[in-house]
Write an enzyme that holds these catalytic residues in place. Structure first.
Site, PDB file in Angstrom:
ATOM      1  N   ARG A 121       0.840  -1.201   0.000  1.00 25.88           N
ATOM      2  CA  ARG A 121       0.000   0.000   0.000  1.00 25.88           C
ATOM      3  C   ARG A 121       0.865   1.235   0.000  1.00 25.88           C
ATOM      4  NH1 ARG A 121      -4.513   0.138   4.532  1.00 25.88           N
ATOM      5  NH2 ARG A 121      -2.881  -0.720   5.845  1.00 25.88           N
ATOM      6  N   ASP A 152      -2.350  -4.846  12.596  1.00 21.87           N
ATOM      7  CA  ASP A 152      -1.730  -5.242  11.324  1.00 21.87           C
ATOM      8  C   ASP A 152      -1.649  -6.775  11.290  1.00 21.87           C
ATOM      9  OD1 ASP A 152       0.646  -3.929   9.175  1.00 21.87           O
ATOM     10  OD2 ASP A 152       0.414  -6.080   9.473  1.00 21.87           O
ATOM     11  N   ASP A 161       1.890  -8.359  10.603  1.00 19.32           N
ATOM     12  CA  ASP A 161       2.795  -8.247  11.748  1.00 19.32           C
ATOM     13  C   ASP A 161       2.385  -9.187  12.878  1.00 19.32           C
ATOM     14  OD1 ASP A 161       4.512  -6.456  10.611  1.00 19.32           O
ATOM     15  OD2 ASP A 161       3.554  -4.686  11.464  1.00 19.32           O
TER      16      ASP A 161
HETATM   17  N1  URA Z   1      -4.452  -4.480   6.935  1.00 24.33           N
HETATM   18  C1  URA Z   1      -4.207  -4.888   8.204  1.00 24.33           C
HETATM   19  O1  URA Z   1      -3.327  -5.708   8.436  1.00 24.33           O
HETATM   20  N2  URA Z   1      -4.967  -4.388   9.187  1.00 24.33           N
HETATM   21  C2  URA Z   1      -5.949  -3.498   8.982  1.00 24.33           C
HETATM   22  O2  URA Z   1      -6.621  -3.092   9.940  1.00 24.33           O
HETATM   23  C3  URA Z   1      -6.185  -3.084   7.657  1.00 24.33           C
HETATM   24  C4  URA Z   1      -5.432  -3.581   6.647  1.00 24.33           C
END
Ligand code: URA
Length: 217
Positions: free
Chosen positions: A105, A201, A204
């Protein structure tokens, strides 16, 4: 074309999802829970697979028994968090081929930019199930679906863990032919594109690549 969103909110899924959302859940536990949920959501997303029959011999007699009609499948993981959902699906359908789409992104525009793509050659003959745990703004998912269609796929389903209204709207507009299977409809995306209440995330948390609070980002 109708755009279907299937909410798979089985009690076991809801319970496991609550454990995953909690910020102190360790990476190993998070991975295990995501795999378990992927088995349950995958089970629902494949509920209407075409069937045929074949004559088999049980120890007692012959019978005409149901089997899958042999329609070929391909699972697509949107890297890298898609790998967490893929692990359960691979066990459900071991004969499925696996494709990968790598997107990142852009931190400013939140647009998806492709850095990797690998897929089997005969996608038009396969049911393609594309997986990414988080359907947030929908930009990555939409770009991945466009790329997969460009490679020949005609019959596609999308599985996620959490879906935000923005992401559902994006897919509805860009890919009305692709049904969505999700374990939760969350409230919204924040200005950084994170799902709220969400789980942080997913990549992660899955791979243990970041410690501390997401708010410090
Ligand atoms: N990607 C993620 O890992 N978490 C989110 O909240 C949105 C996109």
């Amino acid at each position: 074309m109708s755009h279907k969103v299937h909410l798979i909110d089985h009690p076991l899924i809801q319970h496991k999802l609550t454990l995953m959302r909690q910020k102190n859940t360790a990476a190993a536990e998070f991975r295990r829970l995501l795999k378990e949920i992927s088995l349950l959501v995958g089970y629902e997303a494949t509920r209407d697979l075409a069937m045929t029959t074949k004559v088999i011999d049980t120890p007692l007699e012959a019978m005409e028994a149901p089997i899958l009609a042999g329609k070929k499948m391909c699972f697509f993981s949107i890297l890298r968090a898609g790998e967490g959902l893929l692990s359960g699906l691979e066990e459900l359908v071991p004969s499925a081929r696996i494709g990968h789409v790598g997107l990142y992104r852009d931190p400013v525009t939140l647009e998806a930019i492709e850095y990797y793509f690998k897929a089997p050659a005969d996608l038009e003959q396969r049911l393609c199930i594309v997986v990414d745990p988080m359907l947030a703004t929908g930009h990555s998912a939409s770009a991945a679906l466009t790329r997969i269609k460009g490679a020949g796929a005609k019959n596609i389903r999308f599985i996620c863990l959490l879906a935000a209204p923005d992401g559902i709207q994006t897919l509805k507009e860009d890919h009305p032919d692709v049904p969505i299977y999700t374990a939760s409809l969350d409230r919204e995306c924040n200005e950084k594109g994170y799902i709220l209440p969400g789980l942080g995330d997913a990549g992660d948390r899955l791979f243990g690549t970041r410690s501390g609070s997401i708010k410090k980002k």
